[in-house]
Design a protein around this motif. Structure first.
Motif, mmCIF file in Angstrom:
data_model
loop_
_atom_site.group_PDB
_atom_site.id
_atom_site.type_symbol
_atom_site.label_atom_id
_atom_site.label_comp_id
_atom_site.label_asym_id
_atom_site.label_seq_id
_atom_site.Cartn_x
_atom_site.Cartn_y
_atom_site.Cartn_z
ATOM 1 N N UNK A 1 0.825 -1.202 0.000
ATOM 2 C CA UNK A 1 0.000 0.000 0.000
ATOM 3 C C UNK A 1 0.862 1.255 0.000
ATOM 4 N N UNK A 2 0.461 2.248 -0.780
ATOM 5 C CA UNK A 2 1.267 3.451 -0.907
ATOM 6 C C UNK A 2 1.025 4.411 0.250
ATOM 7 N N UNK A 3 -0.224 4.826 0.454
ATOM 8 C CA UNK A 3 -0.524 5.827 1.487
ATOM 9 C C UNK A 3 -0.600 5.156 2.846
ATOM 10 N N UNK A 4 0.334 5.529 3.725
ATOM 11 C CA UNK A 4 0.387 4.945 5.060
ATOM 12 C C UNK A 4 -0.076 5.974 6.089
ATOM 13 N N UNK A 5 0.717 7.017 6.244
ATOM 14 C CA UNK A 5 0.299 8.098 7.127
ATOM 15 C C UNK A 5 -0.635 9.028 6.362
ATOM 16 N N UNK A 6 -1.840 9.272 6.858
ATOM 17 C CA UNK A 6 -2.727 10.211 6.159
ATOM 18 C C UNK A 6 -2.121 11.610 6.155
ATOM 19 N N UNK A 7 -2.325 12.313 5.060
ATOM 20 C CA UNK A 7 -1.776 13.650 4.891
ATOM 21 C C UNK A 7 -2.934 14.628 4.720
ATOM 22 N N UNK A 8 -2.932 15.684 5.531
ATOM 23 C CA UNK A 8 -3.964 16.715 5.453
ATOM 24 C C UNK A 8 -3.305 18.020 5.008
ATOM 25 N N UNK A 9 -3.871 18.634 3.990
ATOM 26 C CA UNK A 9 -3.353 19.900 3.468
ATOM 27 C C UNK A 9 -4.435 20.963 3.639
ATOM 28 N N UNK A 10 -4.049 22.092 4.215
ATOM 29 C CA UNK A 10 -5.011 23.178 4.415
ATOM 30 C C UNK A 10 -4.337 24.518 4.119
ATOM 31 N N UNK A 11 -5.132 25.555 4.047
ATOM 32 C CA UNK A 11 -4.609 26.911 3.893
ATOM 33 C C UNK A 11 -3.880 27.296 5.185
ATOM 34 N N UNK A 12 -2.781 28.047 5.089
ATOM 35 C CA UNK A 12 -2.044 28.417 6.314
ATOM 36 C C UNK A 12 -2.913 29.057 7.390
ATOM 37 N N UNK A 13 -3.926 29.823 7.002
ATOM 38 C CA UNK A 13 -4.757 30.482 8.011
ATOM 39 C C UNK A 13 -5.722 29.512 8.692
ATOM 40 N N UNK A 14 -5.829 28.291 8.165
ATOM 41 C CA UNK A 14 -6.683 27.270 8.799
ATOM 42 C C UNK A 14 -5.875 26.293 9.641
ATOM 43 N N UNK A 15 -4.589 26.543 9.735
ATOM 44 C CA UNK A 15 -3.716 25.598 10.422
ATOM 45 C C UNK A 15 -4.147 25.357 11.870
ATOM 46 N N UNK A 16 -4.505 26.427 12.576
ATOM 47 C CA UNK A 16 -4.836 26.296 14.003
ATOM 48 C C UNK A 16 -5.993 25.327 14.224
ATOM 49 N N UNK A 17 -6.981 25.353 13.325
ATOM 50 C CA UNK A 17 -8.140 24.482 13.492
ATOM 51 C C UNK A 17 -7.740 23.013 13.430
ATOM 52 N N UNK A 18 -6.936 22.640 12.442
ATOM 53 C CA UNK A 18 -6.590 21.227 12.268
ATOM 54 C C UNK A 18 -5.465 20.781 13.196
ATOM 55 N N UNK A 19 -4.722 21.741 13.747
ATOM 56 C CA UNK A 19 -3.706 21.394 14.739
ATOM 57 C C UNK A 19 -4.324 21.128 16.104
ATOM 58 N N UNK A 20 -5.539 21.608 16.319
ATOM 59 C CA UNK A 20 -6.226 21.436 17.604
ATOM 60 C C UNK A 20 -6.542 19.957 17.819
ATOM 61 N N UNK A 21 -6.125 19.381 18.943
ATOM 62 C CA UNK A 21 -6.383 17.948 19.180
ATOM 63 C C UNK A 21 -7.852 17.598 19.325
ATOM 64 N N UNK A 22 -8.731 18.599 19.455
ATOM 65 C CA UNK A 22 -10.159 18.286 19.513
ATOM 66 C C UNK A 22 -10.680 17.843 18.148
ATOM 67 N N UNK A 23 -9.913 18.125 17.100
ATOM 68 C CA UNK A 23 -10.265 17.688 15.754
ATOM 69 C C UNK A 23 -9.456 16.429 15.449
ATOM 70 N N UNK A 24 -10.126 15.364 15.030
ATOM 71 C CA UNK A 24 -9.464 14.071 14.814
ATOM 72 C C UNK A 24 -8.613 13.714 16.033
ATOM 73 N N UNK A 25 -9.245 13.569 17.207
ATOM 74 C CA UNK A 25 -8.489 13.456 18.466
ATOM 75 C C UNK A 25 -7.656 12.189 18.595
#
Length: 548
Positions: free
Chosen positions: A100-124
């Motif tokens: 299998x190629x994709x092992x670690x999931x990769x999430x790409x977002x706009x720099x100004x949205x970084x804080x939202x996806x870095x928050x452990x409450x999202x995909x905890x």
């Protein structure tokens, strides 16, 4: 559901969040350990529900204006990573010919949205990694092993994405690595938008259609990408795929076709921008147009909430089946030990312990020492209890073997009812010795009570031996021992001693058999399948429906 109901849901009322949080607790507490029909499905449903509640429903309801998450999913070799890389315009997710190629999931977002996806409450359940990782041996076998032991999510930022939209390249839904499959399913459940990628060679396979049917069930915002389509058959394949979607009730799902190109081979190349322009425009529209954005979020949110009406009762039904299995296994153990108790009572009443050496010592009494007689009787009582306990355990084992849930329990060595008969015998012997000490205490108390009376002082050992014979000698032996005891301590005292010692004997037998029965139930109780599990799930769903 009408527009007004949608608005109410997105008003984020505390009561709705409380109802969902309570529902999440009930789902988390549910257990489906017995391998019954439907149990595996119930365990998967439980995990999916927890993932959706933790990763999507609760975060989305708490923050309706949060960025949309579009998860790119599909089967092995569908070209998901190449597609994500091409949408971004640079290589953010590894792609290649190895599977299998994709092992670690990769999430790409706009720099100004970084804080939202870095928050452990999202995909905890996922740890975060912003740094580019070096390829390691763990990558080569298709599994990630972060130091925390939890799956990892690699985060990238790129201002080519519109603000308010993130792309997540998920592992293969049919990966050979079980954890990859499970993680892919969890991530798809966390999405506002599903982008299903399949190929011209595999679009009719079961895997993509399972995802499509699930998307339809949840009423999620969905788009499909038909990848690697040879030019010469592009029209035929596209038309056939469209016909299949229409037949499945998914004819209105946006479809995008990517032709087969040298870059599709997946060696780090990017597809020409013209091939992904339509998909990029659709995603930008979802993120940037207020009406489209609200529609995407609302549709998926409401579809997910609506799906609870069907999935929670299924989970409750599976819970009821689990509880019924636990009751059957417990009832088999209880019935077996009730039978053992009845057989012990019958044997004692018939004087079965007055046999072997005990009978010989009684026949030679009082020439035989009273302590030797008492010891022999106690040994026979212990032997009777051991025999009936072993028989009870054998009955439990036979009953459990006839039950699917019980057979699974017996596969676990620690759960076998007959796993340690030496320890059982030691516990029984200890309990019988404790009863002997009680007889001795009663005898000594009577000897002290008789001092100062006209009757000669009784020998406590003689009194204890006669008491044991009265209780264990049955009708012939017991009558003779009772007469001798009455001559020794008096008729009234003899009756009082017999009642006290008999009560102690009953308590000892009941305690020993009850303790062994309870030990047999420990594996069943350890599965923690309670009667309240089913009702709690239904009640939580009822409260949620009321709050909606």
């Amino acid at each position: 559901m009408g527009h007004s109901a949608i608005v109410v849901i997105l008003d984020v009322r505390p009561e709705l969040l409380d109802a969902l949080s309570a529902l999440r607790e009930r789902v988390d507490a549910a257990r489906f350990p017995f391998p019954l029909p439907g149990a595996a499905r119930a365990r998967r449903t439980r995990q999916e529900l927890l993932a959706q509640l933790d990763d999507y429903l609760l975060p989305r309801l708490k923050a309706p204006e949060a960025p949309l998450l579009a998860v790119v999913g599909g089967s092995t070799g569908a070209g998901k990573s190449t597609l994500v890389n091409s949408l971004i315009g640079r290589r953010v997710s590894p792609s290649g010919v190895l599977r299998p190629t994709t092992r670690t999931p990769v999430l790409v977002c706009h720099p100004e949205d970084r804080a939202w996806f870095a928050d452990p409450r999202v995909l905890p359940r996922l740890t975060r990694s912003w740094a580019v990782r070096q390829r390691s041996r763990a990558d080569e076998d298709g599994q990630d092993r972060p130091e925390s032991g939890r799956p990892e999510l690699r985060l990238e930022t790129d201002d080519s994405l519109p603000r308010g939209l993130a792309l997540l390249d998920a592992p293969d839904i049919d990966s050979l690595v079980a954890r990859n499959r499970e993680l892919a399913a969890e991530l798809i459940c966390a999405a506002d938008v599903w982008i299903l990628v399949t190929t011209a060679a595999r679009y009719a396979d079961a895997v993509p259609w399972h995802l499509l049917r699930t998307a339809k069930e949840y009423e999620v915002t969905l788009a499909t990408v038909l990848d690697r389509v040879p030019h010469q058959i592009a029209d035929d394949v596209s038309a056939h795929y469209a016909a299949l979607l229409t037949k499945a009730g998914l004819g209105d799902v946006p479809r995008f076709t990517v032709p087969e190109l040298p870059e599709s081979a997946g060696v780090g190349g990017l597809l020409p921008q013209t091939t992904v322009a339509a998909l990029r425009a659709w995603l930008a529209h979802c993120a940037e147009d207020p009406a489209a954005r609200q529609h995407a979020a609302r549709r998926t949110l409401i579809g997910t909430l609506d799906s609870l009406r069907g999935r929670l009762p299924e989970l409750a039904a599976a819970s009821a089946a689990q509880h019924a299995a636990a009751l059957r296994l417990a009832r088999a153990a209880e019935d077996s030990y009730e039978r053992a108790a009845a057989r012990v009572d019958t044997a004692i009443a018939a004087g079965a312990p007055l046999a072997g050496e005990a009978l010989a010592h009684w026949q030679g009494y009082p020439a035989s020492r009273p302590d030797v007689l008492q010891h022999a009787l106690a040994e026979e009582l212990a032997a009777l209890l051991r025999t009936e306990t072993d028989a009870a355990d054998d009955r439990i084992r036979e009953a459990w073997l006839r039950d699917q849930a019980g057979a699974a329990l017996l596969d676990e060595p620690a759960s076998r009812p007959d796993r340690d008969r030496v320890a059982v015998a030691a516990r029984i012997d200890k309990g019988v010795r404790r009863w002997r000490r009680r007889l001795s205490e009663l005898a000594h108390a009577e000897a002290r009570r008789s001092r100062g009376t006209e009757r000669p002082p009784a020998d406590p050992q003689d009194v204890a031996a006669l008491l044991a014979t009265v209780l264990l000698g049955g009708r012939p032996g017991g009558r003779a021992a009772g007469e001798r005891l009455a001559e020794t301590v008096g008729a009234h005292a003899a009756l009082r001693l017999r009642d006290a010692a008999g009560s102690a004997l009953d308590d000892t037998v009941a305690a020993l058999l009850g303790a062994e029965r309870d030990r047999r139930l420990v594996p069943v109780d350890g599965y923690d399948v309670t009667a309240g599990q089913q009702s709690a799930l239904i009640a939580a769903l009822s409260v949620l429906q009321k709050e909606r």
